[in-house]
Structure formats: C-alpha cells, structure tokens
Design an enzyme around this catalytic site. Structure first.
Site, short mmCIF file in Angstrom:
data_model
loop_
_atom_site.label_atom_id
_atom_site.label_comp_id
_atom_site.label_asym_id
_atom_site.label_seq_id
_atom_site.Cartn_x
_atom_site.Cartn_y
_atom_site.Cartn_z
N ASP A 1 -50.23 3.78 -4.33
CA ASP A 1 -50.08 2.31 -4.34
C ASP A 1 -50.77 1.74 -3.08
O ASP A 1 -51.30 2.52 -2.26
CB ASP A 1 -48.56 2.03 -4.37
CG ASP A 1 -48.22 0.58 -4.60
OD1 ASP A 1 -49.03 -0.15 -5.17
OD2 ASP A 1 -47.09 0.17 -4.21
N HIS A 2 -50.68 0.42 -2.89
CA HIS A 2 -51.35 -0.28 -1.78
C HIS A 2 -51.93 0.56 -0.65
O HIS A 2 -51.20 1.05 0.21
CB HIS A 2 -50.36 -1.21 -1.08
CG HIS A 2 -49.95 -2.37 -1.89
ND1 HIS A 2 -50.69 -3.52 -2.01
CD2 HIS A 2 -48.83 -2.57 -2.63
CE1 HIS A 2 -50.06 -4.37 -2.79
NE2 HIS A 2 -48.93 -3.83 -3.18
N HIS B 1 -43.51 -9.62 -3.09
CA HIS B 1 -42.95 -8.33 -2.70
C HIS B 1 -41.62 -8.51 -1.98
O HIS B 1 -41.41 -9.52 -1.30
CB HIS B 1 -43.90 -7.62 -1.71
CG HIS B 1 -45.13 -7.08 -2.34
ND1 HIS B 1 -46.39 -7.51 -1.99
CD2 HIS B 1 -45.31 -6.12 -3.28
CE1 HIS B 1 -47.29 -6.83 -2.70
NE2 HIS B 1 -46.66 -6.00 -3.48
P1 13P Z 1 -40.66 -4.91 -5.02
O1 13P Z 1 -40.26 -4.36 -3.71
O2 13P Z 1 -40.42 -6.33 -5.16
O3 13P Z 1 -40.03 -4.13 -6.14
O4 13P Z 1 -42.25 -4.72 -5.15
C1 13P Z 1 -42.80 -3.44 -5.23
C2 13P Z 1 -44.28 -3.42 -5.24
O5 13P Z 1 -44.92 -4.31 -5.75
C3 13P Z 1 -44.94 -2.26 -4.63
O6 13P Z 1 -46.32 -2.28 -4.78
#
Ligand code: 13P
Length: 303
Positions: A84-85, A197
């Site tokens: 992810d990111h 987020h």
């Molecule tokens: P949340 O923490 O709101 O569930 O978001 C998670 C997210 O988008 C991680 O990439």
C-alpha cells in the site's frame, strides 16, 4: 496444476461482477494471522497490505518482515499480498526513495504495489507513476496510483468534515483522471470523493473517525471514462449505503486500516492472543455485515 489467478485479474473480475476486494492493513505483525483466518473461514478474497507508514510509524517491521510473515500464513485460495502507499512525498512533507522501496517489494514477490504521488502536481504524478509502471512491467505486478487528495494521514488539523465534503476540495477531477490513466497505464486508480484516512499521529490515532460520505456520482463518472478498477481508501467509517453504491459504480478494491487497528491496540494490553481475536471478530463483521462479500473467492475465480 492450475495456474494461480493474479491480483490484476482478481480486481478486474470484481469490477466486472460489481463486488469489492477488501485490503486489510497490517500495522502490527500479529494482526495478519486473524485477518487471513477470517478470510479463509468465510471463503472471501482479500489483500494483506502494508503501507510504508506502517513500518516507519507503527510496528509492522519492514517490507521483508511482512513478506516472510505472509509466506508463513498465506492461503492463496483467498489471499494476495499488496504494498500500500509508498509516497513520493510523505505525510510529513519529506521526499521518499519510492523507487527503491517498490523495486524491493517487486523482487520480494509482492503481488501488487501502490505508488502515491498524489501530493504532486498532475504532470509530476504522471511521471512518477509511469516510472513504477516501467519497473513493474517485467514481473507483471499490478500498479495502483492515486489522483486527488485523500486526506487524514497528515499531522496538521483537517477542516471540519462537512465543510470539506461540501467544498469538494481535493476530489479527483474526471478529466484529469482520464489523462492520468491514459498516460500512466496504471492498473487501478485510487480516487478522492469524500473518503478520508483515519488519523495516524500518536495524539489522534485512537480517536473515532468521522462518518464519511461519498460523491458516488463522481465515482461513476470517473469509472465510465477510465474503465479500470477504482480503489476506495479510507474505508473505515463510511456509511454502508455509500460503500455499496460506490461498488455498483466502479469501486473494486477498498482499503481498511483503522477499523481493525483500533480494536487491536485497545485489547493488546490484555494479551496479543486476545487482541488477535478482536481483529478476527472485526474482520468477520466487515466481511459479512458491512461489505456483504462472504464467499467472494469462488465468484472471483480463486477457488
Ligand atoms: P482507514 O484507516 O480509514 O481504514 O483507511 C485505510 C487506508 O486507506 C489505507 O490505505
């Protein structure tokens, strides 16, 4: 032996049949076991995810630690591993060696990766995302990019949510999305349409998230022009009806972190085993009651 269906195909199938693949973030390594178990016990397809901030600000260890824990626990009838990111400019406004991190993940065998250049202007976002598509080409790893501002990870205060939603500030622009996808060849696009987020700073990370709404029409318009699976970040705390409608309109992957991290952090003072059971119960609830996707692995072609 039957060839394993890859993540790109899985998420493409989700778009086709209008369901969603959840990605669960793992900020603490012991959270992985109950997530994999809940997916397997319900016959549901999901991604096990780690973002850079989860090894810099939480306790997921490293890219390598997550990968070896995944190899030990994975159940490929239901799970795949996603990076992810990896921001180009991070939540503290610092430059990140994003190409080096993502190359390492590809070499380690991550099934898909995300490059997040959304804090940069469109042209630079395109340039950075294209570079990652180039890196991933040989291995066939799927690449997710982001356009628009999904806020919440930054340290500074956010404007009041209703104000943010009403102004549409930072929402993904439909025309820009078309250009971005055409120029980068990205496989999945993370969009901003009211989703935010959960906070990650030490002072705010245990707060309850605001209940977010979605501009589902915008999501539908983006989907119509880009024709690739869209990703909904900030999956915690969005009203169910908005999530379901956004899936009907083109969201095929949803990212969930805060909803499973907070019960873990709350229960871990009792014991890790207790905290793992809290994560397990929460993931079951998300799969069965919120997303209503139990049994999705078969429909998506995994088992
Ligand atoms: P949340 O923490 O709101 O569930 O978001 C998670 C997210 O988008 C991680 O990439």
């Amino acid at each position: 032996m039957k060839k394993m269906i890859d993540s790109r195909r899985i998420v493409q199938n989700a778009l086709k049949i209008k369901t969603v693949v959840p990605g669960f973030n793992i900020p603490y390594l012991p959270m992985m076991e109950p997530v994999v178990r809940a997916l397997a016990d319900t016959g549901t397809c999901g991604l096990i995810m780690v973002a850079r901030l989860e090894w810099t600000k939480f306790k997921s260890g490293s890219l390598e630690d997550i990968c070896s824990e995944y190899r030990r626990l994975k159940d490929e009838r239901y799970t795949r591993l996603h990076l992810d990111h990896v921001p180009v400019i991070d939540e503290d406004n610092l430059e990140v060696e994003y190409q080096e991190i993502i190359s390492r993940a590809i070499d380690l065998g991550y099934d898909s990766v995300m490059v997040d250049a959304s804090r940069l202007p469109l042209i630079e976002n395109i340039r950075c995302t294209e570079k990652i598509k180039g890196l991933a080409r040989k291995s066939g790893v799927a690449v997710e990019g982001e356009l628009g501002a999904v806020m919440g990870h930054e340290t500074g205060p956010l404007p009041p949510y209703e104000e943010l939603f009403a102004s549409g500030k930072g929402f993904t622009d439909v025309k820009e999305a078309e250009t971005f996808v055409r120029e980068t060849g990205v496989d999945w696009l993370s969009v901003a349409a009211g989703n935010i987020h959960g906070a990650i700073t030490a002072a705010k990370r245990s707060q309850t998230k605001v209940e977010a709404k979605l501009d589902v029409e915008r999501i539908g318009e983006i989907s119509r022009v880009v024709k690739i699976p869209l990703v909904l970040h900030g999956g915690t705390g969005i009203k169910n009806e908005y999530i379901r409608e956004s899936v009907r309109r083109g969201i095929a992957k949803i990212n969930i972190a805060t909803a499973i991290r907070q019960p873990y952090e709350k229960a871990v003072s009792v014991s890790v085993a207790h905290a793992q059971e809290e994560v397990y119960k929460t993931v079951l609830k998300i799969i069965r009651d919120e997303l209503e996707i139990a049994g999705s692995a078969k429909l998506l072609g995994l088992s």
